[in-house]
Scaffold this active site. Structure first.
Site, PDB file in Angstrom:
ATOM      1  N   PRO A 104       0.961  -1.211  -0.191  1.00 16.25           N
ATOM      2  CA  PRO A 104      -0.062   0.072   0.041  1.00 16.25           C
ATOM      3  C   PRO A 104       0.940   1.306  -0.014  1.00 16.25           C
ATOM      4  O   PRO A 104       1.799   1.421   0.648  1.00 16.25           O
ATOM      5  CB  PRO A 104      -0.725   0.051   1.233  1.00 16.25           C
ATOM      6  CG  PRO A 104      -0.850  -1.490   1.713  1.00 16.25           C
ATOM      7  CD  PRO A 104       0.662  -2.071   1.235  1.00 16.25           C
ATOM      8  N   GLU A 105       0.526   2.254  -0.902  1.00 16.89           N
ATOM      9  CA  GLU A 105       1.381   3.575  -0.943  1.00 16.89           C
ATOM     10  C   GLU A 105       0.279   4.540  -0.711  1.00 16.89           C
ATOM     11  O   GLU A 105      -1.143   4.359  -0.417  1.00 16.89           O
ATOM     12  CB  GLU A 105       2.147   3.667  -2.135  1.00 16.89           C
ATOM     13  CG  GLU A 105       3.045   2.522  -2.365  1.00 16.89           C
ATOM     14  CD  GLU A 105       3.663   2.550  -3.844  1.00 16.89           C
ATOM     15  OE1 GLU A 105       3.804   3.500  -4.392  1.00 16.89           O
ATOM     16  OE2 GLU A 105       4.344   1.652  -3.986  1.00 16.89           O
TER      17      GLU A 105
ATOM     18  N   LYS B 220       1.126   8.172   3.703  1.00 19.59           N
ATOM     19  CA  LYS B 220       0.965   6.662   4.111  1.00 19.59           C
ATOM     20  C   LYS B 220       0.561   6.369   5.298  1.00 19.59           C
ATOM     21  O   LYS B 220       0.804   5.191   5.999  1.00 19.59           O
ATOM     22  CB  LYS B 220       2.341   5.888   3.785  1.00 19.59           C
ATOM     23  CG  LYS B 220       2.812   5.869   2.460  1.00 19.59           C
ATOM     24  CD  LYS B 220       4.173   5.111   2.477  1.00 19.59           C
ATOM     25  CE  LYS B 220       4.805   4.849   0.902  1.00 19.59           C
ATOM     26  NZ  LYS B 220       5.580   3.573   0.697  1.00 19.59           N
TER      27      LYS B 220
END
Length: 390
Positions: free
Chosen positions: A2-3, A54
């Site tokens: 995940p970014e 993030k």
């Protein structure tokens, strides 16, 4: 992994899926998670979310008259390598649901779950964004741009541009696939010195003779690197779904794969940076490319052997020998969760760095047999994102 876009999409999912729901009871943590307990209990509360870079902030807000009396509680999540939120029936909890919020009766009970297969994800109580992170590339573009250009003297910009893009002090929200896509679109070699790439942006000023509409058109037609750090993540958000993911059967992941131009695509080359992260690119890697490492090119599907013709590649001698030794000692191979992790924001901190090779100290016993080493159980890092901003 995940970014920034995935965290933003996750916050949208929580708000849309939970906006009309009322939750109740205690917050439940899995027994295997090493994250902190969440000391919150309310007979009726709502859940809302927001994202920055993030990180994702979850706010638990008790409704008027809920018991026991409780102040709102905020949690900040970092997703690590596999974190996500899912809303499921209570009797169908995912296997790796490490934090669970249950809806209040009446009606079928649902559970909002923080699911993290690899357990690199983390949550903190208090709701404060992690100190040291820069402005969000998605939602704080002007502050993000100013922060980068104001700090070009920082030693982080002595490094290759592909490594600087993972420094969350300056590029909060950029990760591995985004850096590859951004550099590819501008045809910037990934191992070009970061300062050399960015210094030109300090000197570039739009002509005063241009009208506002002409300036906007020029920006859209010829975006610079910092503008793409904002617009490329926005493209992923506009795709909808969950963004990047490993579930190849999901429709939203198929849309994401179709959107990719460089990352993991056939015909592209790859190299590992000094943190062991793979950077995908096309053409010359640049003057700061690691010495002695050859780039690998991904073959297109047309040139790959069919399953019938495919023969498993033999292991390199060093790896084959290491597996033989492990088998003799009855030791399992090290998993990703047993590798040491970086704790600095100067690298993309959700991913463990590649451990350096070294020789074992001590001599072999006279009998020729080595004493078996003790192997620790699966103990993921408590804070994979790191707390240092230096």
């Amino acid at each position: 992994m995940p970014e920034g876009p995935e965290l933003h999409l996750a916050s949208q999912f929580v708000n849309e899926a939970c906006g009309a729901l009322v939750f109740g009871g205690c917050v439940e943590k899995s027994s295997v998670s090493r994250n902190p307990e969440v000391p919150f209990e309310s007979s009726a509360y709502r859940i809302s979310a927001s994202a920055r870079g993030k990180e994702l902030r979850l706010i638990l807000s008790p409704l008027p008259g809920a018991q026991p009396p409780q102040e709102p509680l905020a949690l900040v999540f970092r997703f690590g390598m596999s974190g996500s939120f899912q809303l499921v029936p209570r009797e169908e909890l995912p296997r790796h649901a490490h934090l669970r919020f249950y809806t209040a009766p009446p009606g079928p009970q649902l559970a909002l779950c923080f699911v993290d297969v690899r357990r690199f994800g983390h949550w903190d109580l208090g709701g404060k964004w992690q100190p040291g992170r820069g402005p969000c590339v998605l939602q704080e573009y002007e502050q993000f741009r100013e922060n980068v250009l104001r700090n070009l003297a920082d030693k982080a910009f002595d490094r290759p541009i592909c490594e600087a893009l993972l420094d969350q002090r300056f590029f909060n929200g950029i990760g591995n696939y985004l850096r590859a896509e951004i550099l590819y679109r501008l045809k910037i070699p990934p191992f070009e010195k970061a300062r050399s790439v960015l210094e030109t942006l300090q000197q570039h000023r739009p002509s005063l003779k241009l009208t506002l509409s002409q300036k906007i058109k020029a920006k859209l037609q010829n975006p610079d690197l910092l503008e793409l750090c904002h617009s490329v993540p926005k493209e992923v958000v506009q795709l909808g779904g969950k963004g990047y993911g490993s579930e190849s059967g999901e429709e939203d992941f198929a849309a994401f794969r179709a959107w990719l131009r460089c990352y993991g695509m056939p015909g592209m080359s790859s190299l590992q940076d000094r943190h062991g992260r793979t950077i995908w690119f096309q053409g010359d890697p640049g003057p700061l490319a690691p010495k002695g490492r050859k780039s690998r090119k991904k073959k297109s599907k047309a040139t790959q052997p069919s399953p019938e013709d495919r023969v498993e590649d033999p292991l390199p001698p060093s790896k084959a020998l290491s597996r033989t030794r492990r088998a003799k000692r009855h030791l399992p191979e090290r998993t990703a969760t047993q590798r040491p992790e970086g704790t600095s924001l100067q690298q993309d901190p959700e991913v463990p760095t590649v451990p350096k090779k070294g020789r074992r100290k001590g001599r072999q016993a006279a009998s020729g047999h080595r004493r078996p080493r003790k192997v620790k159980a699966d103990t993921p890092s408590l804070d994979p994102e790191g707390t240092s901003a230096s």
